[in-house]
Scaffold this motif. Structure first.
Motif, PDB file in Angstrom:
ATOM      1  N   VAL B   6      -3.382  -1.377   9.584  1.00 61.71           N
ATOM      2  CA  VAL B   6      -3.719  -0.934  10.933  1.00 61.71           C
ATOM      3  C   VAL B   6      -2.843  -1.673  11.957  1.00 61.71           C
ATOM      4  CG1 VAL B   6      -5.542  -0.866  12.687  1.00 61.71           C
ATOM      5  CG2 VAL B   6      -6.085  -0.330  10.310  1.00 61.71           C
ATOM      6  N   VAL B   7      -2.366  -0.919  12.937  1.00 61.80           N
ATOM      7  CA  VAL B   7      -1.539  -1.518  13.992  1.00 61.80           C
ATOM      8  C   VAL B   7      -2.285  -1.421  15.325  1.00 61.80           C
ATOM      9  CG1 VAL B   7       0.688  -1.485  15.173  1.00 61.80           C
ATOM     10  CG2 VAL B   7       0.528  -0.747  12.775  1.00 61.80           C
ATOM     11  N   ASN B  12       0.767  -8.751  15.158  1.00 66.69           N
ATOM     12  CA  ASN B  12       2.131  -9.225  14.891  1.00 66.69           C
ATOM     13  C   ASN B  12       2.364  -9.604  13.432  1.00 66.69           C
ATOM     14  OD1 ASN B  12       0.936 -11.698  14.696  1.00 66.69           O
ATOM     15  ND2 ASN B  12       1.801 -12.545  16.580  1.00 66.69           N
ATOM     16  N   CYS B  13       1.386  -9.375  12.585  1.00 67.29           N
ATOM     17  CA  CYS B  13       1.593  -9.606  11.153  1.00 67.29           C
ATOM     18  C   CYS B  13       1.551  -8.287  10.395  1.00 67.29           C
ATOM     19  CB  CYS B  13       0.531 -10.546  10.604  1.00 67.29           C
ATOM     20  SG  CYS B  13       0.518 -12.143  11.423  1.00 67.29           S
ATOM     21  N   ASP B  14       1.555  -7.182  11.146  1.00 64.15           N
ATOM     22  CA  ASP B  14       1.472  -5.868  10.518  1.00 64.15           C
ATOM     23  C   ASP B  14       2.685  -5.588   9.628  1.00 64.15           C
ATOM     24  OD1 ASP B  14       2.771  -5.989  12.964  1.00 64.15           O
ATOM     25  OD2 ASP B  14       2.229  -3.973  13.602  1.00 64.15           O
ATOM     26  N   TYR B  15       3.882  -5.937  10.122  1.00 68.14           N
ATOM     27  CA  TYR B  15       5.088  -5.691   9.319  1.00 68.14           C
ATOM     28  C   TYR B  15       5.165  -6.627   8.120  1.00 68.14           C
ATOM     29  CZ  TYR B  15       7.273  -1.934  11.880  1.00 68.14           C
ATOM     30  OH  TYR B  15       7.537  -0.702  12.403  1.00 68.14           O
ATOM     31  N   ASP B  16       4.659  -7.855   8.293  1.00 65.68           N
ATOM     32  CA  ASP B  16       4.655  -8.803   7.168  1.00 65.68           C
ATOM     33  C   ASP B  16       3.805  -8.241   6.033  1.00 65.68           C
ATOM     34  OD1 ASP B  16       5.036 -10.109   9.757  1.00 65.68           O
ATOM     35  OD2 ASP B  16       5.247 -11.958   8.614  1.00 65.68           O
ATOM     36  N   CYS B  17       2.627  -7.711   6.386  1.00 67.69           N
ATOM     37  CA  CYS B  17       1.744  -7.129   5.366  1.00 67.69           C
ATOM     38  C   CYS B  17       2.401  -5.912   4.735  1.00 67.69           C
ATOM     39  CB  CYS B  17       0.396  -6.741   5.984  1.00 67.69           C
ATOM     40  SG  CYS B  17      -0.620  -8.146   6.451  1.00 67.69           S
ATOM     41  N   TYR B  18       2.967  -5.074   5.593  1.00 69.98           N
ATOM     42  CA  TYR B  18       3.621  -3.856   5.114  1.00 69.98           C
ATOM     43  C   TYR B  18       4.768  -4.206   4.159  1.00 69.98           C
ATOM     44  CZ  TYR B  18       6.028   0.641   5.194  1.00 69.98           C
ATOM     45  OH  TYR B  18       6.620   1.816   4.824  1.00 69.98           O
ATOM     46  N   TYR B  19       5.546  -5.229   4.541  1.00 71.07           N
ATOM     47  CA  TYR B  19       6.683  -5.649   3.724  1.00 71.07           C
ATOM     48  C   TYR B  19       6.227  -6.155   2.352  1.00 71.07           C
ATOM     49  CZ  TYR B  19      10.131  -8.950   1.914  1.00 71.07           C
ATOM     50  OH  TYR B  19      10.957  -9.639   1.082  1.00 71.07           O
ATOM     51  N   CYS B  44      -7.338   1.048   0.428  1.00 75.29           N
ATOM     52  CA  CYS B  44      -7.616  -0.287   0.942  1.00 75.29           C
ATOM     53  C   CYS B  44      -7.005  -0.412   2.332  1.00 75.29           C
ATOM     54  CB  CYS B  44      -7.044  -1.360   0.014  1.00 75.29           C
ATOM     55  SG  CYS B  44      -7.340  -3.045   0.601  1.00 75.29           S
ATOM     56  N   ILE B  45      -7.833  -0.834   3.292  1.00 75.46           N
ATOM     57  CA  ILE B  45      -7.371  -0.971   4.670  1.00 75.46           C
ATOM     58  C   ILE B  45      -7.149  -2.448   4.980  1.00 75.46           C
ATOM     59  CG2 ILE B  45      -7.976  -0.612   7.107  1.00 75.46           C
ATOM     60  CD1 ILE B  45      -7.468   1.999   5.623  1.00 75.46           C
ATOM     61  N   VAL B  46      -5.981  -2.753   5.551  1.00 74.88           N
ATOM     62  CA  VAL B  46      -5.682  -4.133   5.941  1.00 74.88           C
ATOM     63  C   VAL B  46      -5.673  -4.220   7.468  1.00 74.88           C
ATOM     64  CG1 VAL B  46      -3.996  -6.019   5.827  1.00 74.88           C
ATOM     65  CG2 VAL B  46      -4.252  -4.467   3.878  1.00 74.88           C
ATOM     66  N   LEU B  47      -6.523  -5.102   8.008  1.00 77.11           N
ATOM     67  CA  LEU B  47      -6.470  -5.389   9.446  1.00 77.11           C
ATOM     68  C   LEU B  47      -5.654  -6.666   9.576  1.00 77.11           C
ATOM     69  CD1 LEU B  47     -10.211  -4.825  10.490  1.00 77.11           C
ATOM     70  CD2 LEU B  47      -8.370  -3.158  10.404  1.00 77.11           C
TER      71      LEU B  47
END
Lengths: 85, 232
Positions: B6-7, B12-19, B44-47
């Motif tokens: 979720v964005v 600011n850690c959304d891309y880190d998780c995505y990566y 699975c949803i990541v906040l």
């Protein structure tokens, strides 16, 4: 009718308040040695337009419960006044 | 399986998780915009971490009312897997999806450093690749990570603790509590076990070059759990 709600949100007793502690120690540094405790809170002023005072009161309470305070750690109080032009 | 990150405005850690999910672990991953109500068939949803809505009012207080959170709440109530990391954990407590609250750190400062955590429970979809009592290294970066729970619910919540801050040898005490959290809590799961909230950042400990690979096992546990369908 226009009303002004003045809402004060404070931490419940027993909830640690690092802001208050830091402000207290700064006051001590400024030689206000008599200061025993400082509690930090939040203040909101909300202008709203509704038909009567009891409606305004109900709405302010709902805002406090839903958003302005977190019931797990905070309590709130408010004052309501009519704005006369 | 598919992960959704979720964005929120201010994440600011959304891309880190995505990566980590899409590149390091090579699993299907999509972004989900805070204004959307469609979870895109994610399992699975990541906040993610960050400062959603500038941390205005209280950390996570505004994000919980974004349209996507309605969908996430429904998804979680149906048993869907949700991980809230740092600000994501704060959003979950503000939304009442996880119990307690995250207060400002006891020392009043933002803390960004490596921490050791003791795994308290490996019977969850997020920790099944750890052993109970194992000490792992995952960093924290937060201003408000001081976990608070009303004394009325403390006994009940003890069973829901997933990770606790500890020494490199696994000692859980006040000397190894970075932020003043009750019982050194670093992460908890929901009563049903399908939601995890944690202040440390597993996505920042997912590759050797970052100093620890322990965090990737949180995501790998979810993948393994999903593959084995252990839950149902």
């Amino acid at each position: 009718m226009k009303y002004r709600g003045k809402v004060i949100v404070t931490l419940k007793p027993g909830v640690f308040d690092p802001q208050g502690v830091t402000i207290r120690s700064a006051l001590h540094t400024l030689s206000y040695k008599e200061v025993e405790e400082v509690k930090a809170g939040k203040y909101f002023e909300i202008i709203l337009e509704l038909e009567n005072c009891s409606q305004a009161e109900k709405r302010i309470q709902e805002m406090c419960d839903q958003l302005l305070s977190n019931p797990v750690i905070e309590s709130y109080s408010y004052q309501l006044e009519e704005i006369k032009n | 399986m598919r992960f959704g990150v979720v964005v929120f405005p201010g994440s600011n850690c959304d891309y880190d998780c995505y990566y980590v999910l899409s590149q390091v672990l090579e699993v299907d991953t999509v972004f989900i915009w805070h204004g959307d109500k469609d979870l895109k068939d994610c399992d699975c949803i990541v906040l993610p971490g960050g400062f959603s809505y500038g941390d205005y009012l209280r950390a996570g207080a505004i994000a919980r009312f974004s349209p996507v959170m309605e969908a996430v709440k429904e998804f979680a109530e149906d048993g869907g897997l949700v991980i809230g990391i740092c600000n994501g954990f704060q959003v979950l407590t503000e939304a009442g999806i996880l119990p307690g609250a995250l207060l400002p750190n006891k020392g009043g400062r933002f803390i960004c450093r490596q921490t050791y955590l003791r795994v308290e429970n490996n019977q969850t979809p997020f920790t099944l690749l750890f052993t109970p009592g194992e000490v792992v290294k995952i960093p924290i970066a937060h201003q408000q990570g001081n976990f608070f729970i009303d004394p009325l619910y403390q006994e009940e919540i003890k069973k829901q603790i997933a990770f606790r801050y500890c020494s490199s040898q696994g000692e859980v005490d006040a000397n190894h509590n970075p932020n003043g959290s009750w019982e050194n809590v670093a992460g908890i799961i929901s009563k049903e076990g399908n939601i995890l909230g944690m202040m440390p950042h597993p996505e920042r400990a997912a590759e050797k070059i970052l100093g620890s690979e322990d965090g990737r096992r949180v995501f790998l546990s979810v993948i393994k759990w999903w593959e084995e369908k252990r839950w149902k």
